[in-house]
Design a protein around this motif. Structure first.
Motif, PDB file in Angstrom:
ATOM      1  N   GLY A   6     -41.197  27.292 -51.162  1.00 43.77           N
ATOM      2  CA  GLY A   6     -39.968  28.280 -50.740  1.00 43.77           C
ATOM      3  C   GLY A   6     -39.208  27.626 -49.625  1.00 43.77           C
ATOM      4  N   ILE A   7     -37.892  27.625 -49.609  1.00 41.19           N
ATOM      5  CA  ILE A   7     -36.925  27.059 -48.883  1.00 41.19           C
ATOM      6  C   ILE A   7     -36.118  28.395 -48.213  1.00 41.19           C
ATOM      7  N   VAL A   8     -36.077  28.444 -46.937  1.00 43.26           N
ATOM      8  CA  VAL A   8     -35.128  29.468 -46.309  1.00 43.26           C
ATOM      9  C   VAL A   8     -34.115  28.699 -45.724  1.00 43.26           C
ATOM     10  N   ASN A   9     -32.717  28.989 -46.564  1.00 46.56           N
ATOM     11  CA  ASN A   9     -31.484  28.429 -46.245  1.00 46.56           C
ATOM     12  C   ASN A   9     -30.692  29.026 -45.087  1.00 46.56           C
ATOM     13  N   LEU A  10     -30.702  28.361 -43.928  1.00 48.96           N
ATOM     14  CA  LEU A  10     -30.145  28.925 -42.769  1.00 48.96           C
ATOM     15  C   LEU A  10     -28.689  28.348 -42.566  1.00 48.96           C
ATOM     16  N   PHE A  11     -28.093  27.489 -43.528  1.00 49.09           N
ATOM     17  CA  PHE A  11     -26.979  26.938 -43.450  1.00 49.09           C
ATOM     18  C   PHE A  11     -25.674  27.700 -43.380  1.00 49.09           C
ATOM     19  N   HIS A  12     -25.990  28.808 -43.919  1.00 39.62           N
ATOM     20  CA  HIS A  12     -24.802  29.639 -44.245  1.00 39.62           C
ATOM     21  C   HIS A  12     -24.767  30.859 -43.817  1.00 39.62           C
ATOM     22  N   THR A  13     -25.512  31.261 -42.606  1.00 38.15           N
ATOM     23  CA  THR A  13     -26.033  32.483 -42.116  1.00 38.15           C
ATOM     24  C   THR A  13     -24.574  32.684 -41.589  1.00 38.15           C
ATOM     25  N   PRO A  14     -24.174  34.125 -41.051  1.00 39.86           N
ATOM     26  CA  PRO A  14     -22.899  34.466 -40.600  1.00 39.86           C
ATOM     27  C   PRO A  14     -23.043  34.546 -39.186  1.00 39.86           C
ATOM     28  N   SER A  15     -22.209  34.640 -38.446  1.00 37.24           N
ATOM     29  CA  SER A  15     -21.917  34.841 -37.047  1.00 37.24           C
ATOM     30  C   SER A  15     -22.141  36.197 -36.649  1.00 37.24           C
ATOM     31  N   LEU A  16     -22.972  36.502 -35.680  1.00 38.63           N
ATOM     32  CA  LEU A  16     -23.046  37.982 -35.120  1.00 38.63           C
ATOM     33  C   LEU A  16     -22.510  38.083 -33.582  1.00 38.63           C
ATOM     34  N   GLY A  17     -21.431  37.386 -33.509  1.00 42.70           N
ATOM     35  CA  GLY A  17     -20.571  37.378 -32.127  1.00 42.70           C
ATOM     36  C   GLY A  17     -21.772  36.823 -31.095  1.00 42.70           C
ATOM     37  N   VAL A  18     -21.766  37.810 -29.971  1.00 48.48           N
ATOM     38  CA  VAL A  18     -22.552  37.332 -28.729  1.00 48.48           C
ATOM     39  C   VAL A  18     -24.105  37.096 -29.087  1.00 48.48           C
ATOM     40  N   PRO A 122     -31.841  33.009 -48.876  1.00 53.85           N
ATOM     41  CA  PRO A 122     -31.351  33.243 -47.234  1.00 53.85           C
ATOM     42  C   PRO A 122     -32.131  34.026 -46.503  1.00 53.85           C
ATOM     43  N   ALA A 123     -31.604  34.011 -45.235  1.00 54.71           N
ATOM     44  CA  ALA A 123     -32.338  35.241 -44.431  1.00 54.71           C
ATOM     45  C   ALA A 123     -31.270  36.209 -44.100  1.00 54.71           C
ATOM     46  N   HIS A 124     -30.050  36.244 -44.379  1.00 55.15           N
ATOM     47  CA  HIS A 124     -29.215  37.245 -44.152  1.00 55.15           C
ATOM     48  C   HIS A 124     -29.153  38.313 -45.113  1.00 55.15           C
ATOM     49  N   LEU A 125     -29.815  38.356 -46.234  1.00 57.50           N
ATOM     50  CA  LEU A 125     -29.788  39.398 -47.111  1.00 57.50           C
ATOM     51  C   LEU A 125     -31.296  40.044 -47.117  1.00 57.50           C
ATOM     52  N   LEU A 126     -31.404  41.147 -46.513  1.00 60.41           N
ATOM     53  CA  LEU A 126     -32.767  41.734 -46.229  1.00 60.41           C
ATOM     54  C   LEU A 126     -33.115  42.478 -47.370  1.00 60.41           C
ATOM     55  N   MET A 127     -34.368  42.202 -47.712  1.00 59.23           N
ATOM     56  CA  MET A 127     -34.977  42.687 -49.014  1.00 59.23           C
ATOM     57  C   MET A 127     -36.390  42.769 -48.794  1.00 59.23           C
ATOM     58  N   ILE A 240     -26.485  41.667 -44.062  1.00 59.61           N
ATOM     59  CA  ILE A 240     -26.325  41.478 -42.640  1.00 59.61           C
ATOM     60  C   ILE A 240     -25.407  40.294 -42.235  1.00 59.61           C
ATOM     61  N   THR A 241     -24.069  40.604 -42.739  1.00 58.21           N
ATOM     62  CA  THR A 241     -23.225  39.488 -42.944  1.00 58.21           C
ATOM     63  C   THR A 241     -22.026  39.682 -41.814  1.00 58.21           C
ATOM     64  N   SER A 242     -22.346  40.467 -40.852  1.00 58.51           N
ATOM     65  CA  SER A 242     -21.205  40.820 -39.657  1.00 58.51           C
ATOM     66  C   SER A 242     -21.881  41.443 -38.711  1.00 58.51           C
ATOM     67  N   ILE A 243     -21.396  41.556 -37.276  1.00 56.40           N
ATOM     68  CA  ILE A 243     -22.046  42.444 -36.133  1.00 56.40           C
ATOM     69  C   ILE A 243     -21.923  43.593 -36.687  1.00 56.40           C
ATOM     70  N   GLU A 244     -20.958  44.094 -37.599  1.00 60.32           N
ATOM     71  CA  GLU A 244     -20.557  45.752 -38.086  1.00 60.32           C
ATOM     72  C   GLU A 244     -21.623  45.955 -38.808  1.00 60.32           C
ATOM     73  N   ASN A 245     -22.062  44.997 -39.838  1.00 61.21           N
ATOM     74  CA  ASN A 245     -23.153  45.201 -40.776  1.00 61.21           C
ATOM     75  C   ASN A 245     -24.595  45.273 -40.071  1.00 61.21           C
ATOM     76  N   TYR A 246     -24.629  44.511 -39.129  1.00 57.27           N
ATOM     77  CA  TYR A 246     -25.795  44.407 -38.271  1.00 57.27           C
ATOM     78  C   TYR A 246     -26.226  45.897 -37.622  1.00 57.27           C
ATOM     79  N   THR A 247     -25.171  46.418 -37.014  1.00 55.41           N
ATOM     80  CA  THR A 247     -25.347  47.650 -36.328  1.00 55.41           C
ATOM     81  C   THR A 247     -25.428  48.693 -37.164  1.00 55.41           C
ATOM     82  N   HIS A 248     -24.650  48.931 -38.251  1.00 53.49           N
ATOM     83  CA  HIS A 248     -24.870  50.001 -39.143  1.00 53.49           C
ATOM     84  C   HIS A 248     -25.968  49.883 -39.762  1.00 53.49           C
ATOM     85  N   PHE A 249     -26.703  48.885 -40.311  1.00 55.32           N
ATOM     86  CA  PHE A 249     -28.065  48.853 -41.129  1.00 55.32           C
ATOM     87  C   PHE A 249     -29.316  48.966 -40.165  1.00 55.32           C
ATOM     88  N   SER A 250     -29.015  48.759 -38.594  1.00 59.36           N
ATOM     89  CA  SER A 250     -30.085  49.038 -37.743  1.00 59.36           C
ATOM     90  C   SER A 250     -30.235  50.494 -37.578  1.00 59.36           C
TER      91      SER A 250
END
Length: 370
Positions: A6-18, A122-127, A240-250
């Protein structure tokens, strides 16, 4: 079953601001006790994948601190392996700073990997996923590369607007695009044999040193030099592609009927780094409604519709609503927080009122005193 790496590719993870200013996306807290990378790592574990490479572009130390020696995720630490791959020396041309360049810089010989197949995700698509049926289907298909797409019936377009799309014409995959509003949502997950993977790594410098995995896949599509199959995933995926998606899905996770879609199956648990912390202490004045409270916290105020991480202290008379508190946050007496995210080690003094908005939470930097 065939041996899979398995390879976890973190090279294209989005920014979550702060939240990603001082740490890698993978180690950002989710639901008070998980790191975002825990979901794909648990998927690998639950699929019997015991050899894992984590490809990281920035803040590799925060990934190492969270993953530690990998015992949480490896079924057998003697026969399994977990490697964090980073191009620590960097590259002169930032356009060439990609995951394949990092692999080549670490002098990995893909021909000598002890695996029959490679699964890149990737790590930014939670499933929550058992990859074994997809791997077996790929083997039977005899295609060079299989790519996972999300079943269209599960898509809410606004949340997936920043995802790659798989463009299919006449039942054939023709393109993988980032700027498309049509086509299947790509899960950025692909399966290939070790031989195909090794050839991709070797060919990249000759094609273009700026090419990462997605670029090489598109190169093969344009030249029709590899055979592809698209497989559909038919369970919920949280982008989890933005800070908005992060908070929404939390907050989306708070109702049990949503949460059960991720945590209902005992055979597919979500693992995370273990902390030797005591249970939550609810003191005399504590009132908690529809919230997650992690171990080690001391609650003596009111918490509603919120997510509280480990070792958080909420003093008497404090009210926390619609907020996300990271580890070791302290909320003073009679303070009021609504629609706020506090990063680690934030201290809110007594009698302080802070409020963001439902569609834009107020973010407090790590270690701030307010």
């Amino acid at each position: 079953m065939s041996k899979v790496r398995g390879i976890v590719n973190l090279f294209h993870t989005p920014s979550l601001g702060v939240l990603t200013q001082r740490r890698n996306f993978a180690s950002v807290t989710f639901l008070g006790r998980y790191g975002l990378i825990d979901f794909i790592m648990s998927d690998f574990t639950n699929s019997g994948i015991d050899q894992v490479d984590i490809l990281t572009k920035t803040y590799s130390t925060s990934v190492r601190n969270h993953i530690s020696h990998g015992a949480t995720f490896l079924n057998n630490t003697k026969t399994g392996s977990l490697t964090i791959v980073a191009n620590e020396m960097g590259v002169d041309n930032k356009q060439e700073d990609n995951e394949i360049t990092a692999i080549l810089a670490n002098k990995f010989n893909p021909d000598k990997l002890h695996a029959d197949y490679i699964l890149i995700a990737p790590a930014h698509l939670l499933m929550v996923c058992d990859f074994r049926p997809f791997i077996e289907k790929h083997i039977k298909s005899k295609k060079d590369i299989s790519i996972l797409g999300l079943d269209n019936d599960l898509i809410e377009s606004d949340f997936y607007k920043d995802c790659h799309r798989l463009i299919i014409k006449d039942n054939k995959l023709t393109d993988i695009r980032f700027d498309a509003n049509e086509g299947l949502v790509s899960l950025d997950t692909c399966i290939m044999s070790r031989e195909v993977y090794a050839q991709m790594i070797k060919e990249q410098p000759m094609v273009s040193k700026t090419y990462g995995f997605h670029d090489m896949l598109n190169y093969y599509l344009r030249n029709d030099s590899r055979s592809f199959e698209v497989q559909l995933f038919n369970r919920v995926v949280l982008p989890i592609t933005s800070i908005e998606n992060y908070t929404h899905f939390s907050f989306w996770m708070l109702p049990y009927e949503h949460r059960r879609q991720f945590f209902q199956e005992k055979e597919l648990p979500i693992y995370t780094k273990s902390h030797d912390t005591p249970p939550v202490l609810y003191k005399e004045k504590a009132e908690v409604i529809n919230s997650f409270i992690a171990n080690g916290s001391v609650i003596n105020g009111t918490v509603r519709n919120s997510i509280v991480s480990r070792d958080v202290k909420i003093d008497e008379g404090a009210v926390v609503e619609n907020s996300i508190l990271f580890t070791a946050t302290e909320i003073g007496k009679d303070s009021k927080l609504n629609y706020v995210i506090t990063d680690k080690n934030v201290v809110i003094k007594d009698n302080v009122s802070m409020s963001g908005q439902e569609n834009g939470l107020l973010l407090i930097h790590q270690g701030e005193l307010r």
